[in-house]
Structures are given as C-alpha cells and as structure tokens.
Design an enzyme around this catalytic site. Structure first.
Site, PDB file in Angstrom:
ATOM      1  N   TRP A  29      10.063  -3.810   4.090  1.00 17.23           N
ATOM      2  CA  TRP A  29       8.807  -3.533   4.556  1.00 17.23           C
ATOM      3  C   TRP A  29       8.680  -3.385   5.973  1.00 17.23           C
ATOM      4  O   TRP A  29       9.546  -4.197   6.635  1.00 17.23           O
ATOM      5  CB  TRP A  29       7.901  -4.624   4.060  1.00 17.23           C
ATOM      6  CG  TRP A  29       7.662  -4.557   2.646  1.00 17.23           C
ATOM      7  CD1 TRP A  29       8.059  -3.726   1.821  1.00 17.23           C
ATOM      8  CD2 TRP A  29       6.551  -5.270   1.995  1.00 17.23           C
ATOM      9  NE1 TRP A  29       7.754  -4.239   0.340  1.00 17.23           N
ATOM     10  CE2 TRP A  29       6.666  -5.120   0.811  1.00 17.23           C
ATOM     11  CE3 TRP A  29       5.630  -6.379   2.430  1.00 17.23           C
ATOM     12  CZ2 TRP A  29       5.871  -5.656  -0.248  1.00 17.23           C
ATOM     13  CZ3 TRP A  29       5.049  -7.045   1.346  1.00 17.23           C
ATOM     14  CH2 TRP A  29       4.957  -6.592   0.186  1.00 17.23           C
ATOM     15  N   GLU A  53     -15.849  -8.647   0.569  1.00 17.26           N
ATOM     16  CA  GLU A  53     -15.744  -9.935  -0.880  1.00 17.26           C
ATOM     17  C   GLU A  53     -15.719 -11.218  -0.283  1.00 17.26           C
ATOM     18  O   GLU A  53     -15.848 -12.040  -0.897  1.00 17.26           O
ATOM     19  CB  GLU A  53     -14.331  -9.518  -1.647  1.00 17.26           C
ATOM     20  CG  GLU A  53     -14.373  -8.195  -2.612  1.00 17.26           C
ATOM     21  CD  GLU A  53     -13.825  -7.000  -1.626  1.00 17.26           C
ATOM     22  OE1 GLU A  53     -13.920  -6.976  -0.375  1.00 17.26           O
ATOM     23  OE2 GLU A  53     -13.108  -5.977  -2.271  1.00 17.26           O
ATOM     24  N   THR A  62     -18.183  -2.231  -1.083  1.00 18.92           N
ATOM     25  CA  THR A  62     -17.107  -2.128  -0.183  1.00 18.92           C
ATOM     26  C   THR A  62     -17.002  -0.431   0.266  1.00 18.92           C
ATOM     27  O   THR A  62     -17.403   0.617  -0.427  1.00 18.92           O
ATOM     28  CB  THR A  62     -15.736  -2.328  -0.678  1.00 18.92           C
ATOM     29  OG1 THR A  62     -15.384  -1.258  -2.046  1.00 18.92           O
ATOM     30  CG2 THR A  62     -15.427  -3.730  -1.584  1.00 18.92           C
ATOM     31  N   LYS A  79       7.411   1.100   2.654  1.00 19.85           N
ATOM     32  CA  LYS A  79       8.387   0.634   1.912  1.00 19.85           C
ATOM     33  C   LYS A  79       9.856   1.285   2.094  1.00 19.85           C
ATOM     34  O   LYS A  79      10.027   2.573   1.539  1.00 19.85           O
ATOM     35  CB  LYS A  79       7.994   0.497   0.648  1.00 19.85           C
ATOM     36  CG  LYS A  79       6.951  -0.369   0.553  1.00 19.85           C
ATOM     37  CD  LYS A  79       6.357  -0.518  -0.921  1.00 19.85           C
ATOM     38  CE  LYS A  79       5.353  -1.285  -1.043  1.00 19.85           C
ATOM     39  NZ  LYS A  79       4.102  -0.416  -1.036  1.00 19.85           N
TER      40      LYS A  79
HETATM   41  P1  ADP Z   1     -12.980  -1.620   3.353  1.00 21.31           P
HETATM   42  O1  ADP Z   1     -11.807  -2.391   2.521  1.00 21.31           O
HETATM   43  O2  ADP Z   1     -13.472  -0.638   2.805  1.00 21.31           O
HETATM   44  O3  ADP Z   1     -12.166  -1.435   4.828  1.00 21.31           O
HETATM   45  P2  ADP Z   1     -13.894  -4.247   4.246  1.00 21.31           P
HETATM   46  O4  ADP Z   1     -14.865  -4.118   5.553  1.00 21.31           O
HETATM   47  O5  ADP Z   1     -14.275  -4.987   3.458  1.00 21.31           O
HETATM   48  O6  ADP Z   1     -14.019  -2.621   3.801  1.00 21.31           O
HETATM   49  O7  ADP Z   1     -12.526  -4.120   4.753  1.00 21.31           O
HETATM   50  C1  ADP Z   1     -11.641  -5.531   4.519  1.00 21.31           C
HETATM   51  C2  ADP Z   1     -10.357  -5.230   4.780  1.00 21.31           C
HETATM   52  O8  ADP Z   1     -10.299  -5.080   6.286  1.00 21.31           O
HETATM   53  C3  ADP Z   1      -9.559  -6.499   4.949  1.00 21.31           C
HETATM   54  O9  ADP Z   1      -8.911  -6.574   3.475  1.00 21.31           O
HETATM   55  C4  ADP Z   1      -8.184  -6.188   5.842  1.00 21.31           C
HETATM   56  O10 ADP Z   1      -7.439  -5.119   5.266  1.00 21.31           O
HETATM   57  C5  ADP Z   1      -9.158  -5.444   7.059  1.00 21.31           C
HETATM   58  N1  ADP Z   1      -9.218  -6.620   8.093  1.00 21.31           N
HETATM   59  C6  ADP Z   1     -10.428  -7.052   8.290  1.00 21.31           C
HETATM   60  N2  ADP Z   1     -10.333  -7.834   9.579  1.00 21.31           N
HETATM   61  C7  ADP Z   1      -9.152  -7.649   9.897  1.00 21.31           C
HETATM   62  C8  ADP Z   1      -8.291  -8.152  11.103  1.00 21.31           C
HETATM   63  N3  ADP Z   1      -8.792  -9.064  11.870  1.00 21.31           N
HETATM   64  N4  ADP Z   1      -7.115  -7.764  11.215  1.00 21.31           N
HETATM   65  C9  ADP Z   1      -6.377  -6.852  10.216  1.00 21.31           C
HETATM   66  N5  ADP Z   1      -7.114  -6.430   9.191  1.00 21.31           N
HETATM   67  C10 ADP Z   1      -8.229  -6.810   8.941  1.00 21.31           C
END
Ligand code: ADP
Length: 551
Positions: A449, A331, A187, A444
């Site tokens: 929220w 993930e 990640t 918060k």
């Molecule tokens: P990192 O967690 O390091 O940014 P990832 O690429 O795995 O790496 O990121 C996943 C996260 O990106 C998701 O858990 C979410 O928070 C955000 N995310 C992905 N796609 C979207 C989307 N279309 N809208 C909002 N958030 C998104």
C-alpha cells in the site's frame, strides 16, 4: 441494584436555556460585508429561538418529528434554527448548499422535509428545485436577496422576520426522550451516495461536553470562535451547541468565505479560535503572505475534515496560530480524535509529530483496527488496518425513512455494531491515531500500500507547490500506481524531475513509492465541503483529460 440518581434527559433545550441565561451577554456576531457586522446576544438568540418555535408550531403547523430543513450560511438566524427546531421536538435538517442540485433535491425528498428556511442569497439555488420537492409546504426566507424566483412556487413563502415578529419570547420546551431525533445530516458523498445520519438530543449533548473539554477545543467565555466550517457540515463540528454551554462568543462569516474577508474579520473582530478544513487555511495562508494583517488574536486553530499538511501546521505556528488537528466524520458527530500531545512530549522534539497525528481517543470514543482478513490488530503504532469506532455519539445505522428500519450495511457496520470508518491507519500504544489514507484512496501497488496522503504532504512541503493531490491509476505491471497532480505557485520553476528528486531526498518517500506519472493542474477539484475530490481526478484521468508526463 439501580442507582439512586435523578434521570434528567439530556436535551438541546437545556443547552439553549443555559446559554441564553447564564451566558446571556455572550454574542453571536454575523459578518455582513458592510461597515458593521450584525451582533446579537445569546439572550436575544434565546428569545428569538422561542419565537421561531412558536412560528413553526402555530404559524406553519410543524409537529413533533417533522423535518425542518435549513439552506443557510453560518449566521445568527441559523443558530436560532439550530436550537428552536430540536427543542420543540421537530428535527433540524441542515442542507449542504454546495451539493449538485439533483443531489440536494434527492436528499430533501429522502428526508421528507416539510419546511425549508433559506437565506435570501440562496433563493436562486432553491427556486428551480421546488417543482421536484412535493413534501415541502413552506419556505421561510431570511436575510438579503431577491425573493423573485420564488414567485409561483407550490410552497407558501414567508419572511423570517415577519413570521417570528410579535410571538412570545419564551417557550415551554417539551420534556422529550433524550434518545429522540434532534438533527440530521447527510454525508457529503466524497466516496459514494449521501447517507443520512440522525443525531439524538443525548448524542449532541454529550458531544458538546466533549468539544468543551480542555483536551478538545477547551474554550471559555473569554474566547471568540470564528466558525468557518459550515453549519451544514456535521453541525459545524458541534460548535454552536458547545458554545452555548460555555458562553464562547461566536463569529459567523455568513457568505464571506473567501480568504480576503476572512483575514479582514480576523483582524477587526479578533477571534481567539477558528475551525475549518485545510483548504480554507491554505487559502488564508496565501492571503496573509500576500497581504500581511494583524492576526495576533488568533492563537488556536482547529483543523479537521482532511489531513493537515505538515507544511501548513508549520507555517501557522510561525504566525502564532497554533493548529490543533482533529479527526471525525458525519457519522461521528463529528469529534473523534484530537491531537493534543501527551505531557511527556510537550517541549520535546516529539511534540510536532504528535500534533500531526489525527489525535488521541477521548474516553467516550473507543477505536480498534481491523486487518484485511477481519483480524483485530494491536495498538502498536505500526500495524495498519481499517479504523472502527463506537461510542455514545457515533452512528449505529443510517436513516431510511421515518417508519422504515434503519440501514446497517455490512461494509459500514460490524456485526457487533461498531462503525467501519473506511479510514486506514495505525494506533500507538498511548491511543494516538495516525491515518495513512482512506481505504478508497490508498494506492495498491504490487501487493503493497502507498499512502496518497503521505505523497501529497511531501509534495506540498516543496516551496513551489501550492497544492497536490495523488490518486491511484491502473498500471499493467503493478496493478495501481500513483499519479501526482500538482498545482504550482505563481512564478514557480520546479519541473517534475526536481519534484521527484525532492520527494526522494531526506527519506521523505521510499523509492518504490515515487510517482512516475505527473501532471500540472490549475487547481485541485474540491468536494462540497472543500476536500480534495479525488473521484473527479480519477475520472479525468480515465477520460484522457489530463496531460500526463511519464518519468
Ligand atoms: P465525506 O465522507 O463525504 O468527506 P465527512 O465530512 O463525513 O464527509 O468526512 C469524513 C472523512 O474525512 C473521514 O472518514 C476521513 O477520511 C476524513 N477526515 C476527517 N478528518 C480527517 C483528518 N484529520 N485527517 C485525515 N482525514 C480526515
């Protein structure tokens, strides 16, 4: 009673064999920054993948389960590595070339990579790290760039083309167990330390089929996909694998990721589809506004990785580039939800709102919401909770070394094995996910929220705002309040009062959610995969580095 069906393993080698024969004339085009891009057919990629596998096994002694890393841009050789390494039974480990050096070194050591295939232009990044990478025995260099910095490296250095030259162009791919490791990805650490996810042949195979479904990306061999999302960012969202199933042509930008060359490659290579995070598209939009080009071929754009601002979707619609919003994470391989509006909404006022959601769950991904007290929340489009998911391409644990038990931290996995995404949102009765925030970014304020994403989207819909990021900052009275950090467009005249009034107009934002703290910044800090880096903004605020105005 057992079924009477054949049990054929779902293997990456099968995708490669299919793509390089049935779709042998489809092409991988790599941008070179010179007059002509580089073109290779799927048949050639298949043959060269076999040669690479022979080179790794016979030349470098790579065995089953050994980790072979790539530190590469999106290009044809990286596609070859994508197929050769897992197909021979080794594990492809894509390294994020934008990570800080010490994190990169940590990840290589954690995965115990034995070989790194590196693009010549990235040698200056890798060379200084090598003394900290005792597991790395071989470096294979591909493409232009000075090899000089590798002189004296502990590892043996090879030239990619020399290493594969003259090797057999076919490989007797082993019949592996489909549950074995095929690829791994850490990640990007937007909200914490990097964690390793190990994909199986089966998970990648099934995910590729999902990517190809009409209600996902739905591409065919008549399409060309411009894959801007890096191959180190969750397998380029599955596109290299998925396209070899269906013969979709690939257009790879290599290291030319700035708005101007992207616009140029769209104009000259005429892709029909493209995929990247919102910040890339914001940049392209600025470029196209300043210097209009013929981008008429590009009719479908997949945006994910962060919320797509409504203003971006609307602007792209005007240019004929229809945005399809999708949600996923490292993930989740990454495809989770895709925002194709339901039939009844198409052509109605509801359509745009549906497209702005994170999308609908496909049959293979189950989603549920958990409230703050651990209670299950209904799919009513209103109850907001943490999203949990499960399915055949969703991680069930994190990598903890080849012989160690995988990690299942309680904040990431529920007791019954679902992945806790850390994303907060609602699900409508018809299965559309709307994310309001990341749990760590939500503000918060006095027991309520406030969604940072909602504030950002509203701000970015003001014509004077190029980018905006909102973070929670400590507040004596309310616990936390929003701090609006704004990047103004050139020549913009709007002041904070104007922007605050704009937010309050037309019911965009409820009055109690309006930020009191404002600051102008030059650009929003970005993570290694181009998302807003709110950790940095929070730190800058805490260190007193931002000049904040209170309204
Ligand atoms: P990192 O967690 O390091 O940014 P990832 O690429 O795995 O790496 O990121 C996943 C996260 O990106 C998701 O858990 C979410 O928070 C955000 N995310 C992905 N796609 C979207 C989307 N279309 N809208 C909002 N958030 C998104």
């Amino acid at each position: 009673m057992l079924s009477t069906m054949q049990d054929v393993p779902l293997l990456i080698s099968r995708i490669l064999t299919h793509g390089s024969t049935v779709h042998g004339s489809s092409r991988v085009t790599t941008w070179t920054g010179e007059a002509e891009p580089h073109r290779r057919t799927f048949a050639e990629v298949g043959a060269r993948s076999a040669q690479l596998a022979h080179a790794l096994r016979d030349g470098l002694g790579v065995n089953t389960d050994d980790r072979v890393a790539t530190l590469m841009w999106n290009n044809a050789e990286h596609v070859e590595a994508y197929f050769a390494i897992p197909s021979m039974g080794a594990v492809l480990h894509t390294l994020n070339l934008r990570l800080p050096a010490e994190q990169l070194a940590w990840i290589v050591q954690h995965a115990a990579d034995r070989v790194i295939i590196v693009n010549g232009s990235l040698v200056p990044l890798l060379a200084p790290l090598l003394s900290q990478l005792p597991t790395v025995e071989h470096i294979v260099v591909s493409g232009p760039g000075d090899r000089g910095p590798l002189a004296g490296a502990g590892a043996q250095v090879h030239e990619y083309e020399e290493l594969i030259a003259g090797r057999p162009t076919a490989y007797d791919w082993p019949e592996l167990d489909e549950r074995r490791a095929a690829a791994m990805c850490y990640t990007s650490g937007t909200t914490g330390e990097p964690k390793g996810v190990v994909y199986s042949h089966r998970s990648i195979y099934l995910h590729s089929m999902q990517v190809n479904m009409t209600q996902s990306m739905g591409l065919t061999d008549q399409d060309t996909s411009l894959v801007v999302v890096p191959q180190f960012h969750v397998n380029a969202w599955g596109l290299p694998h998925a396209t070899f199933m269906t013969g979709v042509n690939l257009l790879m930008p290599d290291r030319f990721l700035q708005p101007a060359p992207l616009a140029e490659m769209i104009e000259s290579e005429r892709p029909s589809h493209a995929a990247a995070v919102p910040t890339i598209w914001q940049g392209l939009l600025g470029e196209l506004t300043a210097r209009p080009r013929n981008v008429s071929s590009l009719t479908q754009v997949t945006i994910g990785g962060a919320a797509c601002p409504p203003s971006l979707m609307a602007a792209f619609d005007k240019l004929g580039m229809r945005v399809c919003h999708a949600w996923g994470m490292t993930e989740t391989s990454p495809l989770g939800t895709v925002s194709r509006p339901p039939a009844h909404a198409v052509g109605t006022d509801e359509e745009f709102a549906y497209r702005l959601t994170q999308g609908r769950f496909p049959a293979s991904v189950e989603g549920r919401l958990t409230g703050p007290g651990g209670e299950r929340l209904p799919w009513d489009g209103e109850s907001a909770g943490e999203l949990e998911v499960r399915g055949p391409w969703i991680a069930g644990a994190y990598y903890n070394g080849p012989d160690a038990e995988p990690l299942r931290p309680a904040d990431k996995f529920s007791e019954d094995g679902w992945l806790k995404t850390g994303d907060v949102g609602t699900i409508s009765p018809d299965g559309f996910l709307t994310l309001t925030d990341r749990a760590k970014d939500v503000i918060k304020s006095g027991g309520e929220w406030i969604s940072s994403v909602e504030l950002e989207n509203a701000l970015m819909s003001h014509p004077d705002v190029a980018e905006a990021a909102v973070v929670a900052v400590p507040d004596d009275k309310w616990g936390e309040r929003p701090l609006a950090t704004v990047v103004l467009r050139q020549g913009a005249t709007a002041d904070f009062e104007t922007l605050r009034t704009f937010l309050a107009e037309e019911g965009r934002i409820a009055k109690w959610q309006l930020p009191e703290r404002w600051t102008v910044i030059e650009s929003v800090p970005k993570t290694s995969v181009g998302k807003f880096d709110k950790k940095v903004l929070r730190r800058q605020y805490a260190d007193g580095q931002l000049e904040v105005t209170r309204l």
